[in-house]
Design an enzyme around this catalytic site. Structure first.
Site, PDB file in Angstrom:
ATOM      1  N   CYS A 259      44.425  52.556  19.680  1.00 47.67           N
ATOM      2  CA  CYS A 259      44.335  52.417  20.840  1.00 47.67           C
ATOM      3  C   CYS A 259      44.976  53.748  20.301  1.00 47.67           C
ATOM      4  O   CYS A 259      46.521  53.806  21.305  1.00 47.67           O
ATOM      5  CB  CYS A 259      44.762  51.808  21.698  1.00 47.67           C
ATOM      6  N   ALA A 261      46.020  57.564  20.631  1.00 52.98           N
ATOM      7  CA  ALA A 261      46.352  59.163  21.399  1.00 52.98           C
ATOM      8  C   ALA A 261      47.558  58.382  21.928  1.00 52.98           C
ATOM      9  O   ALA A 261      47.960  57.183  22.531  1.00 52.98           O
ATOM     10  CB  ALA A 261      44.884  59.319  21.962  1.00 52.98           C
ATOM     11  N   PRO A 262      48.584  59.702  22.650  1.00 53.41           N
ATOM     12  CA  PRO A 262      48.673  61.012  21.862  1.00 53.41           C
ATOM     13  C   PRO A 262      49.124  60.321  19.637  1.00 53.41           C
ATOM     14  O   PRO A 262      48.782  61.901  19.528  1.00 53.41           O
ATOM     15  CB  PRO A 262      49.278  61.403  22.115  1.00 53.41           C
ATOM     16  N   GLY A 263      49.414  59.695  19.316  1.00 54.70           N
ATOM     17  CA  GLY A 263      49.524  59.220  18.210  1.00 54.70           C
ATOM     18  C   GLY A 263      50.958  59.334  17.747  1.00 54.70           C
ATOM     19  O   GLY A 263      51.599  59.181  16.298  1.00 54.70           O
ATOM     20  N   GLY A 264      51.786  59.479  18.240  1.00 56.71           N
ATOM     21  CA  GLY A 264      53.133  58.630  18.130  1.00 56.71           C
ATOM     22  C   GLY A 264      53.111  58.073  16.943  1.00 56.71           C
ATOM     23  O   GLY A 264      54.292  58.213  16.271  1.00 56.71           O
ATOM     24  N   LYS A 265      53.198  57.135  17.638  1.00 57.47           N
ATOM     25  CA  LYS A 265      53.197  56.041  16.735  1.00 57.47           C
ATOM     26  C   LYS A 265      51.967  55.711  15.339  1.00 57.47           C
ATOM     27  O   LYS A 265      52.753  55.240  14.257  1.00 57.47           O
ATOM     28  CB  LYS A 265      53.004  54.240  17.379  1.00 57.47           C
ATOM     29  N   ASP A 283      40.814  55.893  19.130  1.00 57.87           N
ATOM     30  CA  ASP A 283      40.867  55.672  20.832  1.00 57.87           C
ATOM     31  C   ASP A 283      39.557  56.108  21.807  1.00 57.87           C
ATOM     32  O   ASP A 283      38.239  56.461  20.660  1.00 57.87           O
ATOM     33  CB  ASP A 283      41.410  57.104  20.982  1.00 57.87           C
ATOM     34  N   ASP A 310      36.049  52.286  21.160  1.00 53.66           N
ATOM     35  CA  ASP A 310      36.113  51.197  22.300  1.00 53.66           C
ATOM     36  C   ASP A 310      36.609  49.943  21.784  1.00 53.66           C
ATOM     37  O   ASP A 310      35.965  49.450  21.392  1.00 53.66           O
ATOM     38  CB  ASP A 310      35.135  51.395  22.628  1.00 53.66           C
ATOM     39  N   CYS A 381      54.236  49.040  27.254  1.00 53.99           N
ATOM     40  CA  CYS A 381      55.390  50.507  27.910  1.00 53.99           C
ATOM     41  C   CYS A 381      55.277  49.989  29.408  1.00 53.99           C
ATOM     42  O   CYS A 381      55.740  50.077  30.262  1.00 53.99           O
ATOM     43  CB  CYS A 381      55.037  51.389  27.890  1.00 53.99           C
TER      44      CYS A 381
END
Length: 442
Positions: A259, A261-265, A283, A310, A381
């Site tokens: 999962c 997006a947006p790609g920070g992790k 994603d 998915d 989160c």
């Protein structure tokens, strides 16, 4: 558009009436405006403050609007909302100036009758600024009004955490977040980035919980900074930074981020792995893959591919293919209310059951993609225990070939380490609310 209150109302109208995301629509409207930096800061304060305290503000206004909010034009209602916010919560704007601005703006954008109504409501409120608008003997009503949360959310936190911790959570979720950046040591050292930020006029502090973090206390928009554009820093909350550090990453591993997006992790994983091995970033939303790719290109990541998938649908091609799997699952978002205050009243508790079902399907599939001896990290989160502890306990009970491996991020007051091994991060002035569980396949 050069009237700061008008810009604020335009943003609030879109968030409340059109379910727009506050951070996105605020950025768009500020960029379109002719406001200077000082006025843009005021708009930001009014928007986030009004959304944060909407429950409290509406409770107050309901005492003066006898015919109900439905009787009012949306613009008039929202000018009353931002005005009550400024009078009650902002010291730097005199009350008489707020009333005059509200009346003049209503007269200009609506009509004289509406302006007279706005004037009457605000002056009636000012006549008795010590009035109490809730039952002081009722703890739930007090918490709802004082911290501006719906009864459903207050009851949820009390039921799951007890009233003392629940109040700490409510207080933490109302803290004003600083911008935190993650340093990219593929480009520069922490010390070099630190010095360059100071040279660029930023007031900074070291991270609270994460060694990769620098807190921006004061300075211009970091995303317009050369260090950001060159990929030396990435904006990310410290809670989220801890996720990649929980994965036991090493060079040349095969990693799945289901999962992404947006790609920070994803980019953090790549940085820790020093651009070696391979990361498959997936994603469900095709349009969000461009956000991941933008981050990869900006930071200089070359070991990551992006594809639509998915995560709730099993892919046999991925069976036991990964050394590490990250599932930062879709969730109710109750831990990030500091940054998206509209979550307070836009999320419905009754929808959480559907979210839990989705999360469990993703966990089931992720566990099958993991090699024996591999590590699966589950994160959210949110602070809702059904989505966190409840899911992990369910998974371990049904999958005896997996076990929880405890993690430790330091002895910090807001980080709760459970006896079972998973971690709940309570929100405070430094961090969002978060949950992390590290699971090993035996």
């Amino acid at each position: 558009m050069n009237n700061s209150r008008l810009v604020a109302i335009v943003v609030i109208e879109k968030v409340i009436n059109e379910n727009a995301y506050s951070n996105i629509v605020l950025g768009l409207e500020l960029n379109k405006s002719d406001l200077n930096d000082k006025d843009k800061a005021l708009v930001t304060e009014i928007v986030y403050g009004t959304l944060k305290y909407k429950y409290t503000i509406d409770k107050i206004l309901s005492s003066f609007i006898k015919k109900g909010f439905e009787s009012l034009d949306s613009f008039v209602l929202n000018i009353l909302r931002i005005s009550i916010y400024q009078i009650r919560f902002l010291d730097k704007v005199p009350s008489f100036a707020v009333v005059n601005e509200a009346v003049n703006l209503t007269k200009k954008m609506s009509n004289v009758g509406a302006a007279q109504f706005v004037n009457g409501v605000l002056r009636n409120y000012l006549r008795d600024d010590a009035a109490v608008y809730y039952n002081e003997k009722n703890d739930i009503e007090r918490l709802c009004f004082e911290y501006s949360f719906t009864k459903a959310l207050v009851k949820l936190f009390i039921k799951q955490y007890g009233i003392i911790t629940a109040e700490k959570i409510l207080s933490g979720l109302n803290q004003k977040p600083d911008v935190t950046v993650r340093v990219n040591t593929l480009k520069l050292t922490y010390e070099e980035i630190w010095e360059k930020l100071i040279e660029n006029g930023y007031n900074i502090e070291k991270g609270y919980a994460c060694l990769d973090a620098i807190r921006i206390i004061k300075g211009k928009n970091i995303e317009n900074n050369l260090l950001f554009n060159e990929g030396s820093i990435t904006v990310q909350d410290e809670s989220a930074m801890l996720t990649a550090h929980s994965m036991d990453l090493a060079p040349n591993l095969e990693v799945l981020d289901l999962c992404s997006a947006p790609g920070g992790k994803t980019t953090h994983i790549a940085e820790i792995m020093r651009n070696t091995g391979h990361i498959s970033a997936f994603d469900i939303h095709k349009n969000k893959l461009s956000l991941i790719k933008e981050n990869l290109d900006r930071i200089g990541i070359i070991n990551t591919s992006c594809d639509v998938m998915d995560a709730t649908i099993y892919d046999s091609n991925l069976l036991e293919s990964a050394d590490r799997v990250l599932i930062d699952v879709p969730c109710s978002g109750l831990g990030i209310i500091r940054k998206k205050p509209e979550i307070k009243w836009s999320k419905h508790i009754k929808n959480i059951e559907n979210i839990v079902h989705t999360q469990r399907k993703i966990m089931e599939n992720a566990s099958k993609y993991l090699k024996k001896g591999g590590v699966l990290v589950y994160s959210t989160c949110t602070l809702n225990k059904e989505e966190n502890e409840g899911n992990i306990d369910w998974f371990i009970e049904n999958h005896p070939e997996f076990k929880i491996q405890p993690v430790f991020y330091g002895d910090l007051k807001n980080i709760n380490y459970s006896d079972s091994g998973y971690v709940t991060i309570l929100p405070n002035e430094y961090m969002d609310g978060f949950f992390i569980a590290k699971i090993v396949k035996l």
